[in-house]
Design an enzyme around this catalytic site. Structure first.
Site, PDB file in Angstrom:
ATOM      1  N   ASP A 128     -25.767  -1.968 -33.965  1.00  0.00           N
ATOM      2  CA  ASP A 128     -24.896  -3.148 -33.907  1.00  0.00           C
ATOM      3  C   ASP A 128     -25.139  -4.048 -35.120  1.00  0.00           C
ATOM      4  O   ASP A 128     -26.264  -4.523 -35.324  1.00  0.00           O
ATOM      5  CB  ASP A 128     -25.194  -3.916 -32.614  1.00  0.00           C
ATOM      6  CG  ASP A 128     -24.069  -4.835 -32.203  1.00  0.00           C
ATOM      7  OD1 ASP A 128     -23.202  -5.121 -33.040  1.00  0.00           O
ATOM      8  OD2 ASP A 128     -24.064  -5.261 -31.047  1.00  0.00           O
ATOM      9  N   ASP A 129     -24.113  -4.277 -35.929  1.00  0.00           N
ATOM     10  CA  ASP A 129     -24.167  -5.213 -37.063  1.00  0.00           C
ATOM     11  C   ASP A 129     -25.045  -4.739 -38.217  1.00  0.00           C
ATOM     12  O   ASP A 129     -25.556  -5.557 -38.982  1.00  0.00           O
ATOM     13  CB  ASP A 129     -24.645  -6.604 -36.619  1.00  0.00           C
ATOM     14  CG  ASP A 129     -23.619  -7.361 -35.796  1.00  0.00           C
ATOM     15  OD1 ASP A 129     -22.550  -6.794 -35.511  1.00  0.00           O
ATOM     16  OD2 ASP A 129     -23.888  -8.515 -35.437  1.00  0.00           O
ATOM     17  N   CYS A 134     -17.176  -5.649 -33.024  1.00  0.00           N
ATOM     18  CA  CYS A 134     -17.859  -4.776 -32.077  1.00  0.00           C
ATOM     19  C   CYS A 134     -16.950  -4.021 -31.110  1.00  0.00           C
ATOM     20  O   CYS A 134     -16.834  -2.802 -31.178  1.00  0.00           O
ATOM     21  CB  CYS A 134     -18.851  -5.614 -31.300  1.00  0.00           C
ATOM     22  SG  CYS A 134     -19.413  -4.863 -29.795  1.00  0.00           S
ATOM     23  N   ARG A 189     -15.970   0.109 -30.961  1.00  0.00           N
ATOM     24  CA  ARG A 189     -16.430   0.979 -29.871  1.00  0.00           C
ATOM     25  C   ARG A 189     -15.258   1.642 -29.165  1.00  0.00           C
ATOM     26  O   ARG A 189     -15.320   2.827 -28.788  1.00  0.00           O
ATOM     27  CB  ARG A 189     -17.287   0.176 -28.900  1.00  0.00           C
ATOM     28  CG  ARG A 189     -18.612  -0.233 -29.519  1.00  0.00           C
ATOM     29  CD  ARG A 189     -19.272  -1.452 -28.861  1.00  0.00           C
ATOM     30  NE  ARG A 189     -20.227  -1.998 -29.800  1.00  0.00           N
ATOM     31  CZ  ARG A 189     -21.516  -1.625 -29.864  1.00  0.00           C
ATOM     32  NH1 ARG A 189     -21.988  -0.754 -29.002  1.00  0.00           N
ATOM     33  NH2 ARG A 189     -22.308  -2.130 -30.779  1.00  0.00           N
ATOM     34  N   LYS A 218     -25.784  -0.941 -25.230  1.00  0.00           N
ATOM     35  CA  LYS A 218     -24.674  -1.902 -25.211  1.00  0.00           C
ATOM     36  C   LYS A 218     -23.359  -1.215 -24.872  1.00  0.00           C
ATOM     37  O   LYS A 218     -23.030  -0.174 -25.440  1.00  0.00           O
ATOM     38  CB  LYS A 218     -24.589  -2.583 -26.579  1.00  0.00           C
ATOM     39  CG  LYS A 218     -23.384  -3.500 -26.760  1.00  0.00           C
ATOM     40  CD  LYS A 218     -23.476  -4.258 -28.064  1.00  0.00           C
ATOM     41  CE  LYS A 218     -22.201  -5.020 -28.356  1.00  0.00           C
ATOM     42  NZ  LYS A 218     -22.324  -5.909 -29.517  1.00  0.00           N
ATOM     43  N   HIS A 258     -19.961  -3.355 -23.808  1.00  0.00           N
ATOM     44  CA  HIS A 258     -19.016  -4.337 -24.360  1.00  0.00           C
ATOM     45  C   HIS A 258     -17.578  -3.833 -24.415  1.00  0.00           C
ATOM     46  O   HIS A 258     -16.803  -4.212 -25.297  1.00  0.00           O
ATOM     47  CB  HIS A 258     -19.465  -4.822 -25.744  1.00  0.00           C
ATOM     48  CG  HIS A 258     -19.077  -6.258 -25.987  1.00  0.00           C
ATOM     49  ND1 HIS A 258     -19.070  -6.837 -27.222  1.00  0.00           N
ATOM     50  CD2 HIS A 258     -18.686  -7.219 -25.118  1.00  0.00           C
ATOM     51  CE1 HIS A 258     -18.702  -8.101 -27.139  1.00  0.00           C
ATOM     52  NE2 HIS A 258     -18.462  -8.346 -25.856  1.00  0.00           N
ATOM     53  N   HIS A 293     -28.087  -6.736 -33.757  1.00  0.00           N
ATOM     54  CA  HIS A 293     -27.326  -7.951 -33.446  1.00  0.00           C
ATOM     55  C   HIS A 293     -28.281  -9.091 -33.138  1.00  0.00           C
ATOM     56  O   HIS A 293     -29.344  -8.889 -32.570  1.00  0.00           O
ATOM     57  CB  HIS A 293     -26.439  -7.675 -32.235  1.00  0.00           C
ATOM     58  CG  HIS A 293     -25.362  -8.682 -31.997  1.00  0.00           C
ATOM     59  ND1 HIS A 293     -25.618  -9.979 -31.639  1.00  0.00           N
ATOM     60  CD2 HIS A 293     -24.012  -8.573 -32.058  1.00  0.00           C
ATOM     61  CE1 HIS A 293     -24.476 -10.627 -31.477  1.00  0.00           C
ATOM     62  NE2 HIS A 293     -23.487  -9.797 -31.727  1.00  0.00           N
ATOM     63  N   ASP A 325     -21.411  -0.221 -35.819  1.00  0.00           N
ATOM     64  CA  ASP A 325     -20.079  -0.607 -35.341  1.00  0.00           C
ATOM     65  C   ASP A 325     -19.304  -1.395 -36.392  1.00  0.00           C
ATOM     66  O   ASP A 325     -18.082  -1.336 -36.462  1.00  0.00           O
ATOM     67  CB  ASP A 325     -20.165  -1.389 -34.028  1.00  0.00           C
ATOM     68  CG  ASP A 325     -20.997  -2.661 -34.102  1.00  0.00           C
ATOM     69  OD1 ASP A 325     -21.653  -2.892 -35.140  1.00  0.00           O
ATOM     70  OD2 ASP A 325     -21.021  -3.424 -33.120  1.00  0.00           O
ATOM     71  N   ASN A 326     -20.013  -2.172 -37.220  1.00  0.00           N
ATOM     72  CA  ASN A 326     -19.373  -2.964 -38.271  1.00  0.00           C
ATOM     73  C   ASN A 326     -20.439  -3.347 -39.280  1.00  0.00           C
ATOM     74  O   ASN A 326     -21.608  -2.999 -39.129  1.00  0.00           O
ATOM     75  CB  ASN A 326     -18.687  -4.205 -37.696  1.00  0.00           C
ATOM     76  CG  ASN A 326     -19.536  -4.998 -36.718  1.00  0.00           C
ATOM     77  OD1 ASN A 326     -19.255  -5.046 -35.527  1.00  0.00           O
ATOM     78  ND2 ASN A 326     -20.603  -5.611 -37.208  1.00  0.00           N
ATOM     79  N   LYS A 347     -19.193  -8.855 -41.696  1.00  0.00           N
ATOM     80  CA  LYS A 347     -18.603  -8.550 -40.396  1.00  0.00           C
ATOM     81  C   LYS A 347     -17.459  -9.524 -40.110  1.00  0.00           C
ATOM     82  O   LYS A 347     -17.548 -10.720 -40.387  1.00  0.00           O
ATOM     83  CB  LYS A 347     -19.702  -8.686 -39.342  1.00  0.00           C
ATOM     84  CG  LYS A 347     -19.256  -8.782 -37.901  1.00  0.00           C
ATOM     85  CD  LYS A 347     -20.468  -9.098 -37.048  1.00  0.00           C
ATOM     86  CE  LYS A 347     -20.099  -9.375 -35.605  1.00  0.00           C
ATOM     87  NZ  LYS A 347     -21.282  -9.682 -34.795  1.00  0.00           N
TER      88      LYS A 347
END
Length: 779
Positions: free
Chosen positions: A55-56, A93, A97, A151, A153, A246, A356-357, A421
């Site tokens: 994540d991130d 995010c 996904r 995660k 989300h 994240h 994810d990004n 992001k």
């Protein structure tokens, strides 16, 4: 076939139990022939599939993409596998996904934004429809075991509670087992709501050595071991979705220690070194330029040398924590690959590692040690608002601090790209991508090395299906399936010279737009309120200018017009419209959510109330908490929140105390003795101008305490939900936690009743829009 006495014809609502049976049925076993249903199995020697989604994480944060952070496991996977150097994803995010797991563009799936929005339009539906199968569903239908940890989300925050229908929880989307956090972020030391399969776990305390990244890896390894103990041949799909890296950034002390002093020279030196390593590794063509520091208003980064010595020391510490998070992810990936090797299955396991990004600029120019106060987005934020709190440096990165780094480190994370992001410039959408499959390499389906071909996040699902020897069906359970947008890049994996299989792609995120076609990229950095017209487009040839420095728009107006028209067409076909504006529409919530703001009585033994449900009772309004005690004792009466912000009422040594954690600054007020017998305790919060609450405490109708007013907890705070009779997991008051841990109430508690009051005076309709912006800022 069947034999025997003819039976009456079945009615419309009654099926003949022997209909379709391929064997023969007589009156006895001796007169009958058995038959068994055909078992669905994947192709012979189908590979296991592991997708590791971070994540991130920015493009340059792992060793194979230029990082100084030791990632030996990823180094090995990259050396024997494929690195996609021109892989693109969504800049946020939930949309990323949704695209990864379905192979469809995220607006078509209903994820134009993170799953904290509900403005009432198709692109923001936040539900995966039945005619859009997930990769897990398709693999499961084909005989794979399917597991998800970490995660999720992809369920709206308002649907993350135990009373929801769970229609978009992992088990309803194709996974056999799930363990993790449904929301977009959490504490890595004290996760606010862990879910196993379909049930939130009722947890009072975590062990002192608990760490979430270790935990989800333990769970993943356990799932794989259990499968092999029961079933020797069945392949599995493991979706391992880290909450790291994240924010809030939290890491184990021993991991932080390994990175002490590594970042003392600052982000400018770090960018130069990472870029040099990338060029040396051949990640970019000769002549690629490193852009100047990000300088756009509100996104700019100061020169490291312009900072004071104290600022440099603090900021370097933030990056040490971030590096420790990346380090820990690689360690845990090593534990998983060691398990696969011990089972003699590593060679026939496809491992995908990506993000994810891109890296984030959300920490602002200064970063913070008070995560939730930094991310309050409110047009009437008072001048005395503190987006940071002082902390002993030794606490930074631990469970008592919720930090985020300054955006200078996000810029370095995204080396060599611009912006962050949330943006459709490369910094938001180009991330590392590693694919390893030793057995595939051995039989020629994978040729190790670099790939400069453009590929997109929607390509992952069709690629993995093809590598597994499976075709995507046209219908599922009688429902015709929507066509995918992604295209398998298996030819690119096998042949380094093969052309990209994804020549064109639109993108949109909160008004930022882009359109890619055959090497040219049209892109905007949209300013809220500005018109959506051709004047904001920039044009780059990313084949020769991958870092998006040289804008060609003025010299190629016809190409700008052509690509902008292509974006418009793609936007209508994919459900992108309506675009965000100043109407406040993004702040809308389904009117049905208003039920969540009705008074509620919580009895002893009630599991913790979920975060979003809890917030509706107190956010941006006055409220009362009535506590009915049948017999006095010591312990926590009610708690709401954690180390990032919250409040609690507790009794210690016979005295009633109100604790208020103001985004990391603790205030405790003695409300006097609480004698034996029953009592009615009332905590009243009055919302005042300047986003403040004024609390009063009464006992049996008598006034006990009126502490000074404090800043309200808004945005994503309080992050942990309401508990009665205990302060679960991350405590509101750390000193109280050190003395008594979760401090269960020893008396007899009859009930705790929340009575939401009138909205505060700070323009509720403006506040609603600000809250939506705050939710978006977290993702």
């Amino acid at each position: 076939m069947t034999t025997g006495t003819p039976r009456e014809a079945t009615t419309a609502h009654r099926r003949d139990p022997y209909e379709g049976f391929p064997g023969r049925v007589g009156r006895t076993f001796a007169e009958s022939e058995p038959a068994w249903p055909t078992r669905t199995t994947p192709p012979a020697k189908a590979p296991n599939i592991v997708v590791v989604l971070v994540d991130d994480m920015g493009f340059s944060d792992i060793g194979p993409f230029g990082s100084e952070i030791p990632t030996p496991v990823l180094d090995t996977l990259a050396d024997t596998g494929v690195r996609l150097t021109n892989y693109h994803t969504m800049p946020l995010c939930s949309p990323a996904r949704a695209a990864l797991l379905t192979g469809l563009n995220p607006h078509r799936v209903g994820y134009a934004m993170v799953a904290n929005s509900d403005p009432g339009f198709p692109g923001y539906g936040m539900e995966v429809a039945d005619d859009i199968p997930t990769l897990a569903e398709l693999l499961h239908d084909s005989g794979y075991a399917t597991y998800a940890v970490g995660k999720w989300h992809l369920v709206r925050d308002s649907a993350s509670n135990a009373a929801n229908d769970r229609a978009n929880w992992p088990l309803q989307k194709g996974f056999d087992q799930y363990y993790g956090v449904l929301e977009g972020l959490t504490s890595l030391f004290h996760p606010h709501q862990l879910v196993r399969d379909n049930s939130p776990l009722d947890i009072d305390e975590f062990p002192d050595d608990y760490y979430y990244t270790d935990d989800i890896t333990d769970q993943a390894i356990s799932m794989v071991k259990s499968l092999r103990a029961h079933e020797p041949d069945k392949p599995f799909f493991l979706y391992l979705a880290h909450n790291a890296v994240h924010g809030p950034l939290q890491a184990k002390a021993e991991d932080i220690a390994r990175h002490r002093g590594r970042y003392d020279e600052g982000w400018d030196v770090l960018r130069e070194r990472r870029f040099a390593a990338q060029l040396a590794a051949g990640l970019f063509p000769p002549g690629t330029e490193l852009p100047d520091r990000n300088s756009e208003a509100g996104l700019d980064v100061p020169a490291w040398d312009s900072l004071t010595f104290d600022r440099q020391r603090l900021y370097a510490r933030y990056m040490e924590v971030y590096a420790a998070l990346v380090d820990n992810i690689d360690q845990n990936l090593g534990r998983l690959t060691d398990t696969l090797a011990a089972l003699d299955e590593l060679d026939n396991t496809i491992i995908v590692f990506t993000s994810d990004n891109g890296g984030t600029g959300e920490g602002g120019a200064e970063g913070t040690r008070s995560y939730f106060s930094r991310f309050v987005h409110h047009p009437r934020l008072p001048g005395d608002w503190n987006p940071d709190v002082d902390r002993d440096p030794e606490l930074i990165g631990g469970p008592r601090s919720l930090i985020h780094y300054p955006r200078g480190w996000g810029m370095a994370s995204n080396t060599p790209f611009r912006l962050y992001k949330g943006h459709t410039y490369a910094g938001g959408v180009r991330v590392p991508f590693v694919l390893s499959w030793p057995q595939g390499a051995g039989d020629g389906r994978i040729t190790s090395g670099l790939r400069p071909q453009y590929q997109y996040v929607t390509d992952i699902a069709p690629t993995l299906l093809e590598l597994a020897g499976l075709a995507r069906p046209e219908s599922r359970r009688g429902v015709p399936l929507q066509e995918p947008d992604g295209t398998s890049f298996t030819p690119v994996l096998a042949d380094p010279a093969h052309a990209s299989t994804h020549p064109e792609q639109y993108c949109e995120m909160t008004g930022n737009r882009s359109h890619y076609r055959d090497g040219h990229k049209l892109v905007t950095l949209h300013r809220p309120g500005a018109p959506y017209d051709d004047s904001e487009w920039a044009l780059y040839d990313i084949r020769t200018d991958p870092t998006e420095i040289h804008d060609l728009a003025a010299g190629l107006p016809e190409l700008v017009k052509e690509l902008s028209a292509a974006w418009e067409d793609a936007a209508w076909r994919n459900g992108v419209f309506p675009l965000p504006d100043h109407s406040g529409a993004l702040a809308r919530r389904n009117p049905a959510d208003e039920r969540l703001a009705r008074p509620v009585t919580l009895l002893p033994g009630t599991p913790e109330l979920e975060r979003y449900r809890s917030s509706r009772l107190v956010s941006l309004r006055s409220f009362e908490v009535a506590v009915a005690v049948d017999e006095t004792g010591d312990g926590v009466l009610v708690s709401h929140g954690d180390q990032g912000g919250g409040y609690s009422l507790y009794v210690e040594n016979g005295r009633l105390v109100l604790a208020y954690n103001e985004y990391g600054t603790l205030h405790e007020t003695d409300a006097g003795p609480l004698g034996p017998g029953p009592h009615e305790i009332l905590l009243a919060a009055t919302a005042e101008e300047g986003l403040r609450w004024r609390f009063t405490v009464t006992v049996d109708g008598a006034h006990r305490a009126s502490p000074d007013s404090v800043h309200q907890l808004i945005g994503m705070a309080p992050f942990q939900g309401i508990s009665v009779g205990v302060d679960r997991k991350s405590p509101v008051s750390w000193p109280l936690f050190e003395r008594h841990r979760s401090f269960r109430f020893t008396g007899r508690l009859r009930s705790v009743t929340y009575r939401p009051g009138a909205p505060g005076p700070d323009a509720p309709e403006v506040v609603a829009a600000a809250l939506e912006e705050a939710a978006a800022a977290f993702e």
